[in-house]
Write an enzyme that holds these catalytic residues in place. Structure first.
Site, PDB file in Angstrom:
ATOM      1  N   SER A  92       0.761  -0.960  -0.049  1.00 29.81           N
ATOM      2  CA  SER A  92      -0.018  -0.107   0.207  1.00 29.81           C
ATOM      3  C   SER A  92       0.891   1.387  -0.200  1.00 29.81           C
ATOM      4  O   SER A  92       1.461   1.424   0.855  1.00 29.81           O
ATOM      5  CB  SER A  92      -0.816  -0.104   1.305  1.00 29.81           C
ATOM      6  OG  SER A  92      -1.467   1.135   1.453  1.00 29.81           O
TER       7      SER A  92
ATOM      8  N   HIS B 151      -1.237  -1.217  -4.314  1.00 30.40           N
ATOM      9  CA  HIS B 151      -2.487  -0.876  -3.715  1.00 30.40           C
ATOM     10  C   HIS B 151      -2.508   0.684  -3.479  1.00 30.40           C
ATOM     11  O   HIS B 151      -1.521   1.246  -2.806  1.00 30.40           O
ATOM     12  CB  HIS B 151      -2.622  -1.716  -2.461  1.00 30.40           C
ATOM     13  CG  HIS B 151      -3.888  -1.696  -1.531  1.00 30.40           C
ATOM     14  ND1 HIS B 151      -5.099  -2.225  -1.912  1.00 30.40           N
ATOM     15  CD2 HIS B 151      -4.374  -0.543  -0.770  1.00 30.40           C
ATOM     16  CE1 HIS B 151      -5.942  -1.968  -1.173  1.00 30.40           C
ATOM     17  NE2 HIS B 151      -5.599  -0.885  -0.291  1.00 30.40           N
TER      18      HIS B 151
ATOM     19  N   ASP C  98      -4.559   3.797  -2.166  1.00 31.39           N
ATOM     20  CA  ASP C  98      -6.034   3.848  -1.043  1.00 31.39           C
ATOM     21  C   ASP C  98      -6.139   5.494  -1.308  1.00 31.39           C
ATOM     22  O   ASP C  98      -5.691   6.563  -1.083  1.00 31.39           O
ATOM     23  CB  ASP C  98      -5.299   3.879   0.295  1.00 31.39           C
ATOM     24  CG  ASP C  98      -5.033   2.580   0.889  1.00 31.39           C
ATOM     25  OD1 ASP C  98      -5.924   1.939   0.580  1.00 31.39           O
ATOM     26  OD2 ASP C  98      -4.111   2.114   1.270  1.00 31.39           O
TER      27      ASP C  98
ATOM     28  N   MET D 194      -8.889   8.199  -0.106  1.00 30.39           N
ATOM     29  CA  MET D 194      -9.847   8.412   1.046  1.00 30.39           C
ATOM     30  C   MET D 194     -10.467   9.969   0.840  1.00 30.39           C
ATOM     31  O   MET D 194      -9.454  10.890   0.375  1.00 30.39           O
ATOM     32  CB  MET D 194      -8.941   8.346   2.217  1.00 30.39           C
ATOM     33  CG  MET D 194      -8.435   7.260   2.233  1.00 30.39           C
ATOM     34  SD  MET D 194      -7.447   7.258   3.727  1.00 30.39           S
ATOM     35  CE  MET D 194      -6.828   5.594   3.913  1.00 30.39           C
TER      36      MET D 194
ATOM     37  N   HIS E 148      -8.242   0.936  -3.952  1.00 35.34           N
ATOM     38  CA  HIS E 148      -9.177   0.950  -3.116  1.00 35.34           C
ATOM     39  C   HIS E 148      -9.847   2.192  -2.856  1.00 35.34           C
ATOM     40  O   HIS E 148      -9.215   3.287  -2.152  1.00 35.34           O
ATOM     41  CB  HIS E 148      -8.436   0.489  -1.628  1.00 35.34           C
ATOM     42  CG  HIS E 148      -9.202   0.279  -0.520  1.00 35.34           C
ATOM     43  ND1 HIS E 148      -8.609  -0.160   0.616  1.00 35.34           N
ATOM     44  CD2 HIS E 148     -10.674   0.301  -0.428  1.00 35.34           C
ATOM     45  CE1 HIS E 148      -9.421  -0.178   1.637  1.00 35.34           C
ATOM     46  NE2 HIS E 148     -10.841   0.070   1.230  1.00 35.34           N
TER      47      HIS E 148
ATOM     48  N   MET F 141     -12.075   4.450  -0.707  1.00 39.53           N
ATOM     49  CA  MET F 141     -12.986   4.810   0.501  1.00 39.53           C
ATOM     50  C   MET F 141     -13.588   6.202   0.470  1.00 39.53           C
ATOM     51  O   MET F 141     -13.029   7.034   0.924  1.00 39.53           O
ATOM     52  CB  MET F 141     -11.758   4.515   1.661  1.00 39.53           C
ATOM     53  CG  MET F 141     -11.388   3.372   1.989  1.00 39.53           C
ATOM     54  SD  MET F 141      -9.818   3.255   2.921  1.00 39.53           S
ATOM     55  CE  MET F 141      -8.700   3.469   1.608  1.00 39.53           C
TER      56      MET F 141
ATOM     57  N   MET G 106     -11.508  -5.739   5.351  1.00 42.00           N
ATOM     58  CA  MET G 106     -10.528  -4.690   6.233  1.00 42.00           C
ATOM     59  C   MET G 106     -10.246  -5.443   7.639  1.00 42.00           C
ATOM     60  O   MET G 106     -11.106  -5.734   8.328  1.00 42.00           O
ATOM     61  CB  MET G 106     -11.412  -3.707   6.529  1.00 42.00           C
ATOM     62  CG  MET G 106     -11.541  -2.392   5.229  1.00 42.00           C
ATOM     63  SD  MET G 106      -9.925  -2.142   4.469  1.00 42.00           S
ATOM     64  CE  MET G 106      -9.064  -1.591   6.047  1.00 42.00           C
TER      65      MET G 106
ATOM     66  N   GLY H 214      -8.606   4.057   7.418  1.00 47.49           N
ATOM     67  CA  GLY H 214      -8.341   5.558   7.308  1.00 47.49           C
ATOM     68  C   GLY H 214      -6.985   5.737   7.397  1.00 47.49           C
ATOM     69  O   GLY H 214      -6.462   6.967   6.989  1.00 47.49           O
ATOM     70  N   PHE H 215      -6.350   4.972   7.981  1.00 49.67           N
ATOM     71  CA  PHE H 215      -4.917   4.988   8.448  1.00 49.67           C
ATOM     72  C   PHE H 215      -4.049   3.742   8.175  1.00 49.67           C
ATOM     73  O   PHE H 215      -4.547   2.747   8.446  1.00 49.67           O
ATOM     74  CB  PHE H 215      -4.829   5.696   9.849  1.00 49.67           C
ATOM     75  CG  PHE H 215      -5.511   6.737  10.166  1.00 49.67           C
ATOM     76  CD1 PHE H 215      -4.879   8.076   9.694  1.00 49.67           C
ATOM     77  CD2 PHE H 215      -6.872   6.747  10.704  1.00 49.67           C
ATOM     78  CE1 PHE H 215      -5.590   9.343  10.208  1.00 49.67           C
ATOM     79  CE2 PHE H 215      -7.419   8.019  10.789  1.00 49.67           C
ATOM     80  CZ  PHE H 215      -7.128   9.148  10.514  1.00 49.67           C
ATOM     81  N   GLY H 216      -2.883   3.960   7.914  1.00 54.73           N
ATOM     82  CA  GLY H 216      -1.846   2.705   7.889  1.00 54.73           C
ATOM     83  C   GLY H 216      -1.267   2.769   9.319  1.00 54.73           C
ATOM     84  O   GLY H 216      -1.663   3.473  10.277  1.00 54.73           O
ATOM     85  N   GLY H 217      -0.936   1.362   9.587  1.00 51.96           N
ATOM     86  CA  GLY H 217      -0.153   1.170  10.855  1.00 51.96           C
ATOM     87  C   GLY H 217      -0.781   0.847  12.022  1.00 51.96           C
ATOM     88  O   GLY H 217      -0.483   0.909  13.294  1.00 51.96           O
TER      89      GLY H 217
ATOM     90  N   ASP I 125      -6.568  -6.433   4.234  1.00 48.63           N
ATOM     91  CA  ASP I 125      -5.966  -5.070   4.284  1.00 48.63           C
ATOM     92  C   ASP I 125      -5.817  -4.390   5.678  1.00 48.63           C
ATOM     93  O   ASP I 125      -7.048  -4.141   6.155  1.00 48.63           O
ATOM     94  CB  ASP I 125      -6.659  -4.304   3.241  1.00 48.63           C
ATOM     95  CG  ASP I 125      -6.044  -3.022   3.177  1.00 48.63           C
ATOM     96  OD1 ASP I 125      -5.059  -2.531   3.584  1.00 48.63           O
ATOM     97  OD2 ASP I 125      -6.819  -1.871   2.421  1.00 48.63           O
ATOM     98  N   GLY I 126      -4.755  -4.374   6.236  1.00 50.59           N
ATOM     99  CA  GLY I 126      -4.659  -3.766   7.490  1.00 50.59           C
ATOM    100  C   GLY I 126      -4.118  -4.420   8.503  1.00 50.59           C
ATOM    101  O   GLY I 126      -4.469  -5.568   9.008  1.00 50.59           O
ATOM    102  N   GLY I 127      -2.932  -4.058   9.149  1.00 46.04           N
ATOM    103  CA  GLY I 127      -1.913  -4.590  10.097  1.00 46.04           C
ATOM    104  C   GLY I 127      -1.368  -5.804   9.720  1.00 46.04           C
ATOM    105  O   GLY I 127      -1.377  -6.939  10.319  1.00 46.04           O
TER     106      GLY I 127
ATOM    107  N   GLY J 234       1.182  -2.135   4.065  1.00 49.78           N
ATOM    108  CA  GLY J 234       1.704  -0.759   3.944  1.00 49.78           C
ATOM    109  C   GLY J 234       2.968  -0.637   5.041  1.00 49.78           C
ATOM    110  O   GLY J 234       3.991  -0.560   4.398  1.00 49.78           O
TER     111      GLY J 234
HETATM  112  C1  DX5 Z   1      -6.387   1.703   5.491  1.00 47.20           C
HETATM  113  C2  DX5 Z   1      -5.900   1.303   4.344  1.00 47.20           C
HETATM  114  C3  DX5 Z   1      -4.666   0.297   4.089  1.00 47.20           C
HETATM  115  C4  DX5 Z   1      -3.428   0.696   4.578  1.00 47.20           C
HETATM  116  C5  DX5 Z   1      -2.895  -0.543   5.416  1.00 47.20           C
HETATM  117  O1  DX5 Z   1      -7.454   2.323   5.504  1.00 47.20           O
HETATM  118  O2  DX5 Z   1      -7.161   0.779   3.395  1.00 47.20           O
HETATM  119  O3  DX5 Z   1      -4.417   0.041   2.754  1.00 47.20           O
HETATM  120  O4  DX5 Z   1      -2.523   1.473   3.926  1.00 47.20           O
HETATM  121  O5  DX5 Z   1      -1.853  -0.094   6.087  1.00 47.20           O
HETATM  122  P1  DX5 Z   1      -1.004  -0.948   7.083  1.00 47.20           P
HETATM  123  O6  DX5 Z   1      -0.489  -2.310   6.237  1.00 47.20           O
HETATM  124  O7  DX5 Z   1      -0.070  -0.216   7.679  1.00 47.20           O
HETATM  125  O8  DX5 Z   1      -1.945  -1.478   8.255  1.00 47.20           O
HETATM  126 ZN    ZN Z   2      -6.631  -0.146   1.283  1.00 43.54          ZN
END
Ligand code: DX5
Ligand code: ZN
Length: 218
Positions: free
Chosen positions: A10, A35, A37, A39, A68, A70, A139, A144-147, A177-179, A199
């Site tokens: 991502s 990927h 994102d 938003m 993706h 959002m 999801m 909304g956020f990475g990490g 997607d996520g974590g 990501g």
């Molecule tokens: C979150 C995004 C993800 C995000 C994942 O809303 O859809 O694609 O970048 O990030 P990580 O892998 O850091 O959780």
């Molecule tokens: Zn995503």
């Protein structure tokens, strides 16, 4: 069954001041997809980047662009993302009043169509629309956020979705997607996931290419 595994890093966690370097790294890497994102600050509490960035990334990669969305009401933007170079558009179940129509419109534009589910949205709701989707994105964090921290309940959702896809004899891909990291990734693969989005795990590392290879073999 041994299914093909795809890694989709991502770009949300990329270095936006040096995006070209990160895309060059991904081009060299074993990741097959990228990927992106998108938003809108309404559906999710964050604003990321938009169409011009998708276009710029497209101009320097031939890899599969997995976009993706959002955003509330994604339908009017389908042709715009097609022109920008998207290969797949994934829309959120929660944002589409006429999901069948939206998926059909995406496929009519020559793109693959995906459905994304927020952590609170049950997989069972997909029963009558599953066959229209090329992919389902589960999801595993609130978008909304990475990490963010991986939500453990996702494993059961993956298993349920895998059963539903197999029962209907479909080829629909499952993306999470996520974590995602080497631990959650390994478990997700054993539950039946096809596409791992990552990501922070990739971009926060000193050697992102190595992280991609770890995800391919975990
Ligand atoms: C979150 C995004 C993800 C995000 C994942 O809303 O859809 O694609 O970048 O990030 P990580 O892998 O850091 O959780
Ligand atoms: Zn995503």
């Amino acid at each position: 069954m041994n299914r093909k595994r795809i890694i989709s890093p991502s770009l949300l966690s990329a270095d936006f001041l040096h995006l070209a370097d990160d895309v060059a790294m991904l081009n060299r890497s074993k990741a097959e997809w990228l990927h992106l994102d998108i938003m809108d600050g309404v559906f999710v509490p964050n604003i990321s980047f938009g169409v011009p960035v998708v276009k710029a990334v497209r101009s320097m990669t031939s890899k599969f662009l997995d976009v993706h969305l959002m955003i509330v009401d994604p339908t009017p933007y389908i042709s715009v993302f097609k022109s920008a170079g998207a290969d797949m558009l994934t829309v959120h179940y929660e944002t589409c009043s006429h999901l069948h129509r939206t998926l059909t419109a995406i496929k009519e534009q020559g793109m693959k169509a995906g459905i994304a589910l927020n952590p609170h949205t049950p997989v069972a709701l997909l029963k009558d629309i599953l066959r229209e989707a090329d992919m389902v994105l589960l999801m595993s964090v609130n978008p909304g956020f990475g990490g963010q921290k991986f939500i453990e309940r996702t494993y059961d959702k993956v298993k349920e979705l895998r059963e539903m896809i197999d029962a209907q004899e479909l080829n629909t891909l499952i993306q999470v997607d996520g974590g995602v990291n080497e631990k959650t990734g390994a478990q997700l693969i054993s539950c039946g996931v096809d596409v791992l989005v990552a990501g922070n795990y990739v971009f926060a590392a000193e050697n992102p290419e190595e992280r991609i290879e770890t995800l391919l073999s975990c």
